[in-house]
Design a protein around this motif. Sequence first.
Motif, PDB file in Angstrom:
ATOM      1  N   LEU A  90      27.300  39.214  40.331  1.00 38.30           N
ATOM      2  CA  LEU A  90      28.169  40.358  40.056  1.00 38.30           C
ATOM      3  C   LEU A  90      29.323  39.982  39.133  1.00 38.30           C
ATOM      4  CD1 LEU A  90      28.379  42.104  43.568  1.00 38.30           C
ATOM      5  CD2 LEU A  90      27.176  42.913  41.531  1.00 38.30           C
ATOM      6  N   ARG A 107      26.545  46.435  33.913  1.00 36.74           N
ATOM      7  CA  ARG A 107      25.787  46.386  35.163  1.00 36.74           C
ATOM      8  C   ARG A 107      24.544  45.503  35.087  1.00 36.74           C
ATOM      9  NH1 ARG A 107      25.572  52.787  36.994  1.00 36.74           N
ATOM     10  NH2 ARG A 107      27.800  53.256  36.689  1.00 36.74           N
ATOM     11  N   ALA A 120      23.477  44.478  41.168  1.00 43.40           N
ATOM     12  CA  ALA A 120      23.846  45.391  42.251  1.00 43.40           C
ATOM     13  C   ALA A 120      22.692  45.577  43.228  1.00 43.40           C
ATOM     14  CB  ALA A 120      24.276  46.740  41.680  1.00 43.40           C
ATOM     15  N   LEU A 163      31.957  45.676  41.988  1.00 43.28           N
ATOM     16  CA  LEU A 163      31.147  46.811  41.542  1.00 43.28           C
ATOM     17  C   LEU A 163      32.019  47.886  40.885  1.00 43.28           C
ATOM     18  CD1 LEU A 163      28.763  47.126  44.623  1.00 43.28           C
ATOM     19  CD2 LEU A 163      28.085  46.519  42.296  1.00 43.28           C
ATOM     20  N   SER A 171      27.254  52.685  43.658  1.00 43.94           N
ATOM     21  CA  SER A 171      26.870  51.571  44.523  1.00 43.94           C
ATOM     22  C   SER A 171      27.965  51.254  45.537  1.00 43.94           C
ATOM     23  CB  SER A 171      26.570  50.319  43.683  1.00 43.94           C
ATOM     24  OG  SER A 171      25.372  50.474  42.951  1.00 43.94           O
TER      25      SER A 171
END
Length: 387
Positions: A90, A107, A120, A163, A171
């Motif tokens: 991440l 992402r 994710a 995130l 998410s």
Amino acid sequence: MKEKSRRHLDYVLMIVTLVIVVYGLIMVFSASYYKAQASALYDYDGFYLFKRQAAGAVIGCAAMLLLAFIDYRSLIRFKYVILIISLILLVVVFIPGIGVNLNGSSRWIKLGPLPAFQPAEIAKLAMVIFTAATIYVNRNRMDSFRYGILPNLLVLLLMCLLLFFQPNFSSVILLCLLVFIMMYVGGAKGAQLGLLAAVGGTLGFALLMVANYRARRVTAFADPWQYAQNGGWQVIQSLYGIGAGGLTGRGLGNSRQKYLWLPYGESDFIFSITAEEVGLVGSVLLIGLFVLLIYRGVRIAASAPDLFGTLLATGISSLIGIQAIMNIAVATASMPVTGVPMPFFSYGSSSLVIFMAMVGIMLNISRQAQRIRIAVPSKHTPPVPSS
């Protein structure tokens, strides 16, 4: 012994999963062919996205079968390893040259010739395993905030923070719902969870409205036609597609919205393309398959040999259910637009592989439960009458 192992598999769960995957492959091909053929991004190859999804399905099948025969209890030992790997990934999305920025979001990770993937998706699996393992270890102290909630809450906040800055707010919402459900099932106090949910919900709404693009989605949700050119376009085109499908649909391959009218028709809005092509009948069939899959997951959770198995199956079933509901709700204008794919069905090979791996874990939980029932007869079994 090999034949017994085969009998222990939950074939209903496995077959339903494979049917949804195949159904999804058909719809991904139909929804993406024109888009891929018309874009240099996909080398003008109409099969580009379909081939990647098919490759994900093959890898996912292998992962599902492998995990079906690996004792799920071994995951407890690797809870920190899996969690740390997911957190590192991440962070890696923000590294230039490795992280892929698309439409203002970081992402994805791209490593050389390998397809890009979304960390994710791995984070969801890591969170399920970590939360289940932590609750299992502290199972006799779940009424304590320090042991019942705090460890999972701290990890959840760290993951949500990473995130949020991608940004991947959908998410964040998913993980919060997931962890709270698992903690509640694990025995955490409802009053404590309710207070946290109220505080978190208020903070989440404030953060939702801070960013202009998220605020536009909320206002467009209230009246998409008033904001047709500024946030409401996708919802309007999605509703046109669903409405045009009628009872039996236009027929496979005959969607009109997929001709670049509906953005992300192969992923976030695949339910709309499905409804347009196979109508109410095909849409209800898809929903029914998910209901059956979740039902099997709940049964596995209820019959698991231990609390860890119960929590794993609960987390996986909840995640599948929440994502499916959110995806359909977005396509039907029942909630603001979020980038949540439909499990097993929407385009996204990394998501497909991870969800099929999760089903493999549930298959193993079911298999272990059946082996125990066969090996140890119930104490309530009536005695065999003497001859």
